[in-house]
Design an enzyme around this catalytic site. Structure first.
Site, short mmCIF file in Angstrom:
data_model
loop_
_atom_site.label_atom_id
_atom_site.label_comp_id
_atom_site.label_asym_id
_atom_site.label_seq_id
_atom_site.Cartn_x
_atom_site.Cartn_y
_atom_site.Cartn_z
N ASP A 442 0.83 -1.20 0.00
CA ASP A 442 0.00 0.00 0.00
C ASP A 442 0.86 1.24 0.00
O ASP A 442 2.02 1.21 0.42
CB ASP A 442 -0.83 0.04 1.29
CG ASP A 442 0.07 0.23 2.49
OD1 ASP A 442 0.69 -0.76 2.92
OD2 ASP A 442 0.23 1.39 2.95
N GLY A 584 5.40 -0.30 5.14
CA GLY A 584 4.32 -0.58 4.20
C GLY A 584 4.90 -0.89 2.83
O GLY A 584 5.97 -1.49 2.73
N GLU A 585 4.21 -0.48 1.79
CA GLU A 585 4.60 -0.69 0.38
C GLU A 585 4.57 -2.16 -0.03
O GLU A 585 4.75 -2.48 -1.18
CB GLU A 585 6.04 -0.17 0.09
CG GLU A 585 6.26 1.29 0.34
CD GLU A 585 7.70 1.72 0.03
OE1 GLU A 585 8.49 0.90 -0.47
OE2 GLU A 585 8.02 2.89 0.30
N GLY A 586 4.43 -3.07 0.94
CA GLY A 586 4.52 -4.50 0.62
C GLY A 586 5.90 -5.05 0.96
O GLY A 586 6.20 -6.21 0.63
#
Ligand SMILES: Cc1cc2nc3c(=O)[nH]c(=O)nc-3n(C[C@H](O)[C@H](O)[C@H](O)COP(=O)(O)O)c2cc1C
Length: 629
Positions: A442, A584-586
């Site tokens: 995300d 985040g970001e994966g």
């Protein structure tokens, strides 16, 4: 005459429709369940019916009126007594008299409330007697079927109950016709009888306003105004005896109803179809995987959670020796209206800038995904600014950022469903390109605020327990963030039993999109690695919507965000890694991909005792550890 012709045409169309549906259902519709479209229509009418107080002046066509009255007349009634009559009132003078009566009663009833509720009550519009082109009084005449009515002896009020059934029939049929109905009960009955010339034994059960509404609200006006919320279904259902919410012979029915109540908006059918395809884990594949693991050249269970992981992946994929060569991380980006409250250490513009960074390959997710052998899919679900087009950017913008959830719902139901559908579409494209393992990621300034609100709403835990520091706010900033989330929950009153309601009111477009990614992947038996807090919020919504999706989830890591443990515990998931990540970001998801790959490689590539000619514990009479000492 014209109306008569209209009715005839309508009749023929209905007959044709019935025949078509019977063919479609390949059995007579008179028995058995309705074909899916009909069934869906019934639920749609029920869920979308509203009490309407604001009307357009357009008249109600007589053919439509005839149909809804006929629907009312087909209501059930005690002893089939049909105690109802329908008095239609279009005359303006009569309606003005009723309006005066209503107005007097409305003011008089204000005394029953203390401030501030009294002022709120007085601010409500509670009738549309003059705005609506037509009024209708549905009455109950207890004498209609004589003094003795089959079934009415023990409970004399059953004739009034029957009349209420007629009202509800009319209300639902009207909704299907696009016609609004508003029930006005703030009227003294003797005066109403006098205005309408009714004899004293007749009960005016329902005084209704009928006409085309300005709009059909998504939820009751009183709920929207914070007067009263819909109670969770779980609180309403008792099992076997009054007051019993849990019973060993009964499953929690409220959970099963969630997918059924999930019937709003254009994308609804698609989402329901996807959730219906989500199957339980493949027990046979898991058994074979477990048996093989127990035969591998190591003491049984000595690879701990790696063994469990491989067996779970076998259950998800349905393959006893799964391999996962095609990996992707889906990173969804969107902005949050709540950013204006100053809940993040970074400005909103960072969302768009980071999307550019992902596309340029220079962000942490790009580096870690390259190392994990995963492709990075970047999609715009609702970034506030227009992003320059890029061949790798998947454009699924629902809107330029959500609305400020501290002031009202973050999004509409249509938007939530569109975002979930977008997530499904994104993952389905990747599945077509080849996908064995998917990670969620995300990007969205303000999205820990939305995620904390989701966790608080669904788990019922206090906001202070589920709110962290996101991108790194200080103590004062944290207190402010907690206050903003508390305000959001107070203003919106999300229904904890309705995950879509929670998503609509306090969610985000990227979170809704990730719900779709999760559902879409699970429907095609693909293991899903859930990154951190934001992905976890999406997983929480997805598992509440469709509990069987939980078995498809692998929790990557334990985030620094303090609400993360709570959400994982709620889903009964144990994370693989504990690296103090909060990016985040994966990133956590792709880091965990290596472990999942290792787990399935061990299951597939290691030799068994038999193949390697190594003695097993029972044969060698040695303890498990001695193999390695
Ligand atoms: C018996 C009965 C009497 C009602 N009386 C009024 C009324 O006088 N004024 C009004 O605005 N709404 C009235 N309502 C509508 C309710 O407020 C409404 O059904 C409830 O808030 C739920 O909203 P919904 O119907 O839009 O789902 C009445 C509803 C019923 C069933």
């Amino acid at each position: 005459m014209q109306d008569h012709d209209n009715l005839k045409e309508q009749r023929t169309a209905e007959e044709a429709h019935l025949e078509g549906a019977e063919r479609q259902a390949s059995r007579p519709v008179l028995s058995g369940s309705f074909p899916p479209q009909w069934r869906e229509g019934v639920y749609q009418a029920i869920l979308r019916r509203r009490d309407v107080r604001r009307f357009r002046p357009d008249p109600v066509p007589h053919a439509v009126l005839a149909r809804v009255l006929n629907a009312a007349h087909h209501a059930p009634s005690v002893g089939f007594m049909q105690p109802w009559n329908f008095t239609l009132i279009a005359n303006r003078v009569t309606r003005e008299k009723v309006q005066d009566l209503y107005e007097r009663e409305r003011i008089a009833a204000a005394q029953f409330f203390d401030e501030p509720r009294r002022s709120q009550y007085l601010s409500f519009k509670l009738a549309g007697i003059l705005d609506a082109p037509l009024n209708l009084c549905i009455t109950c005449d207890s004498t209609k079927a004589g003094p003795v009515v089959l079934g009415r002896n023990s409970v004399p009020e059953t004739d009034v109950y029957s009349t209420c059934c007629a009202v509800q029939n009319l209300w639902l049929a009207a909704r299907a016709e696009g016609l609004g109905v508003g029930w006005v009960s703030i009227l003294k009955l003797p005066q109403l009888r006098a205005i309408l010339g009714m004899p004293p034994h007749v009960v005016p059960v329902a005084y209704l306003c009928l006409g085309y509404p300005e709009e059909f609200l998504e939820q009751p006006e009183l709920a929207r105004a914070g007067w009263r919320a819909r109670q969770p279904l779980a609180d309403i259902i008792y099992y076997e005896v009054w007051g019993e919410h849990n019973h060993p012979d009964w499953p929690a029915l409220d959970r099963l109803a969630r997918v059924a109540s999930f019937t709003k908006g254009a994308s609804m059918k698609r989402i329901i179809d996807v959730t219906r395809r989500i199957q339980p884990l493949d027990e046979a594949a898991m058994r074979l995987a477990r048996e093989r693991h127990d035969q591998l050249t190591k003491p049984q269970g000595s690879l701990g959670r790696l063994e469990e992981l491989a067996i779970k992946v076998a259950g998800i994929t349905g393959l006893a020796r799964p391999r996962l060569p095609n990996k992707a991380v889906v990173v969804l980006a969107a902005d949050h209206g709540v950013a204006v409250e100053g809940v993040s250490a970074y400005p909103q513009a960072v969302t768009a800038q980071m999307v550019q960074n992902f596309l340029g390959g220079g962000a942490a997710i790009n580096v870690l995904a390259r190392r994990a052998g995963a492709r990075v899919i970047v999609a715009d679900l609702g970034v506030a600014t227009d992003l320059p087009s890029h061949p790798e950017l998947v454009g699924k913008k629902i809107r330029a950022g959500t609305r400020n959830l501290a002031e009202g719902p973050a999004m509409t139901m249509q938007e939530a469903l569109a975002a979930i559908t977008a997530g499904i579409e994104i993952v389905e494209v990747e599945i077509d390109r080849g996908l064995d393992l998917v990670g969620t990621g995300d990007m969205g300034i303000g999205n820990t605020t939305a995620s904390s609100a989701i966790v608080a709403a669904i788990t019922g835990r206090p906001v202070v327990e589920v709110t962290g520091r996101g991108t790194g706010i200080d103590d004062q900033g944290w207190q402010h963030k907690v206050a903003v989330i508390e305000r959001a929950l107070h203003v919106n009153r999300p229904d904890p039993a309705d995950p879509l309601d929670v998503l609509v009111k306090v969610g985000g477009y990227e979170i809704a999109g990730l719900v779709g990614v999760i559902l879409g992947a699970a429907a095609q038996r693909i293991p899903i690695i859930i990154d951190g807090f934001i992905s976890g919020a999406a997983a929480l919504v997805a598992t509440e919507l469709c509990p069987s999706v939980r078995d498809y989830l692998i929790a990557a890591h334990n985030s620094v965000e303090q609400g993360h443990r709570i959400m994982l515990a709620h889903m009964d998931l144990v994370p693989l890694l504990n690296l103090n990540l909060r990016l985040g970001e994966g990133t956590g998801a792709v880091l965990a991909m290596g472990l999942v790959d290792d787990a399935v490689a061990v299951l597939d590539e290691m030799t068994t005792f038999g193949e390697a000619g190594v003695s097993q514990k029972a044969e060698a009479q040695q303890d498990a550890t001695s193999l390695h000492t």
